[in-house]
Design a protein around this motif. Structure first.
Motif, mmCIF file in Angstrom:
data_model
loop_
_atom_site.group_PDB
_atom_site.id
_atom_site.type_symbol
_atom_site.label_atom_id
_atom_site.label_comp_id
_atom_site.label_asym_id
_atom_site.label_seq_id
_atom_site.Cartn_x
_atom_site.Cartn_y
_atom_site.Cartn_z
ATOM 1 N N HIS A 88 0.854 -1.187 0.000
ATOM 2 C CA HIS A 88 0.000 0.000 0.000
ATOM 3 C C HIS A 88 0.895 1.244 0.000
ATOM 4 O O HIS A 88 2.043 1.199 0.458
ATOM 5 N N PRO A 89 0.376 2.371 -0.489
ATOM 6 C CA PRO A 89 1.146 3.617 -0.402
ATOM 7 C C PRO A 89 1.523 3.930 1.051
ATOM 8 O O PRO A 89 0.823 3.516 1.982
ATOM 9 N N PRO A 90 2.602 4.674 1.274
ATOM 10 C CA PRO A 90 3.211 4.727 2.605
ATOM 11 C C PRO A 90 2.684 5.773 3.578
ATOM 12 O O PRO A 90 3.074 5.757 4.740
ATOM 13 N N LEU A 91 1.825 6.700 3.150
ATOM 14 C CA LEU A 91 1.502 7.822 4.027
ATOM 15 C C LEU A 91 0.836 7.377 5.327
ATOM 16 O O LEU A 91 1.179 7.879 6.408
ATOM 17 N N THR A 92 -0.105 6.446 5.253
ATOM 18 C CA THR A 92 -0.784 5.995 6.471
ATOM 19 C C THR A 92 0.205 5.379 7.449
ATOM 20 O O THR A 92 0.139 5.628 8.660
ATOM 21 N N VAL A 93 1.131 4.585 6.940
ATOM 22 C CA VAL A 93 2.152 3.988 7.802
ATOM 23 C C VAL A 93 3.024 5.073 8.432
ATOM 24 O O VAL A 93 3.361 5.012 9.622
ATOM 25 N N LEU A 94 3.383 6.091 7.653
ATOM 26 C CA LEU A 94 4.218 7.171 8.174
ATOM 27 C C LEU A 94 3.494 7.977 9.245
ATOM 28 O O LEU A 94 4.122 8.528 10.151
ATOM 29 N N VAL A 95 2.179 8.062 9.151
ATOM 30 C CA VAL A 95 1.400 8.747 10.185
ATOM 31 C C VAL A 95 1.360 7.922 11.468
ATOM 32 O O VAL A 95 1.449 8.464 12.581
ATOM 33 N N LEU A 96 1.247 6.606 11.330
ATOM 34 C CA LEU A 96 1.094 5.736 12.494
ATOM 35 C C LEU A 96 2.413 5.358 13.161
ATOM 36 O O LEU A 96 2.443 5.066 14.362
ATOM 37 N N ALA A 97 3.507 5.351 12.406
ATOM 38 C CA ALA A 97 4.791 4.911 12.964
ATOM 39 C C ALA A 97 5.228 5.729 14.181
ATOM 40 O O ALA A 97 5.684 5.149 15.174
ATOM 41 N N PRO A 98 5.128 7.072 14.162
ATOM 42 C CA PRO A 98 5.503 7.818 15.370
ATOM 43 C C PRO A 98 4.654 7.451 16.584
ATOM 44 O O PRO A 98 5.147 7.489 17.717
ATOM 45 N N VAL A 99 3.398 7.097 16.350
ATOM 46 C CA VAL A 99 2.530 6.679 17.457
ATOM 47 C C VAL A 99 3.048 5.381 18.062
ATOM 48 O O VAL A 99 3.109 5.227 19.291
ATOM 49 N N SER A 100 3.446 4.450 17.210
ATOM 50 C CA SER A 100 4.024 3.193 17.702
ATOM 51 C C SER A 100 5.299 3.462 18.498
ATOM 52 O O SER A 100 5.527 2.850 19.555
ATOM 53 N N TRP A 101 6.124 4.364 17.988
ATOM 54 C CA TRP A 101 7.381 4.668 18.691
ATOM 55 C C TRP A 101 7.103 5.266 20.062
ATOM 56 O O TRP A 101 7.717 4.870 21.062
ATOM 57 N N LEU A 102 6.165 6.224 20.125
ATOM 58 C CA LEU A 102 5.834 6.841 21.410
ATOM 59 C C LEU A 102 5.248 5.821 22.379
ATOM 60 O O LEU A 102 5.527 5.856 23.580
ATOM 61 N N ALA A 103 4.446 4.901 21.858
ATOM 62 C CA ALA A 103 3.799 3.901 22.712
ATOM 63 C C ALA A 103 4.792 2.901 23.281
ATOM 64 O O ALA A 103 4.466 2.194 24.241
ATOM 65 N N GLU A 104 5.985 2.830 22.710
ATOM 66 C CA GLU A 104 6.988 1.887 23.188
ATOM 67 C C GLU A 104 8.088 2.557 24.002
ATOM 68 O O GLU A 104 9.050 1.893 24.393
#
Length: 260
Positions: A88-104
């Motif tokens: 899939h195109p990457p924008l959605t992943v790029l939006v969610l990745a910082p959230v994953s990083w903060l959650a960890e």
């Protein structure tokens, strides 16, 4: 504070309430997840299906430094091979990745992080973005209304109210999919097109091209926004030679998409 602003804030409160209620209620867990090694854990959100699994897992992989690679490689005998993934195109992943990083990472990890999938956190981000979309719809509706019969406030508030309560809109804001991010990108492109139409300048057409490029990075077919919105932005120009700056929109869109 104007009457329009007060009413729009009320609509946004309703929109947020519907979306957060949907996620907290209908999308509540727990979900039993099997992690590498055979162990199982319970995460506080409903189990995801379909493309949600990819967006969630790919965002977690990017957050952990794994890049845009196949997130399900090596998880079982029928798992896909290791390698780059562009499902899939990457924008959605790029939006969610910082959230994953903060959650960890502390201190957020001790408050929200489930330590495994972060599906709940991703859904909450979609709720926030969906509420922002309602605001942008209201503001875009006001611009459209003012350009016609100077009824911008009524048009904007009506559009925002419909977007706030329409099930086919808010149901997507509880899913970890590309729809919410795509709507956000389309709305930004719409605002950029209006700005370019109001005053045709190179910087405004660059912003329009950038917004269209972001939209195409959310869903590939949205690259069609570029010719449609550029034509709309230059329509009715008294001097067509001034519209040559519109070509820079295409250049900027191509620059944004070239890494992907």
């Amino acid at each position: 504070m104007s009457r329009f602003t007060r009413l729009l804030m009320l609509i946004l409160a309703v929109a947020f309430g519907i979306r957060i209620g949907y996620v907290v209620g209908a999308k509540a867990g727990p979900c039993v997840v099997q992690v590498p090694g055979g162990d199982t854990v319970r995460v506080p959100s409903e189990c995801a299906v379909g493309d949600q699994l990819f967006y969630n897992a790919e965002a977690n992989l990017v957050a952990r430094g794994g890049g845009f690679n196949e997130p399900f490689a090596g998880l079982g005998p029928n798992s896909p091979p290791t390698g780059p993934a562009a499902d899939h195109p990457p924008l959605t992943v790029l939006v969610l990745a910082p959230v994953s990083w903060l959650a960890e990472h502390a201190p957020i990890s001790g408050i929200l992080g489930d330590g495994v999938s972060h599906m709940r956190e991703h859904r909450l981000v979609m709720v926030a973005l969906g509420t922002v979309n309602v605001a942008l719809i209201g503001l875009l509706g006001r611009r459209i209304g003012r350009s016609r019969r100077d009824r911008g406030d009524a048009v904007g508030l009506t559009a925002a109210a419909i977007a706030a309560v329409a099930p086919f809109v808010w149901v997507n804001d509880g899913l970890v999919m590309s729809e919410t991010v795509s709507i956000l990108a389309v709305l930004l492109a719409g605002h950029a097109a209006f700005a370019a139409h109001e005053r045709r300048s190179p910087i405004r057409f660059l912003l329009l091209g950038g917004a269209c490029g972001l939209a195409a990075l959310a869903r590939a077919e949205l690259v069609l926004l570029l010719p449609l919105l550029v034509v709309a932005a230059v329509w009715g120009a008294a001097d067509w030679r001034r519209c040559a700056v519109a070509g820079r929109s295409e250049e900027h869109t191509s620059e944004l998409q070239s890494p992907y």
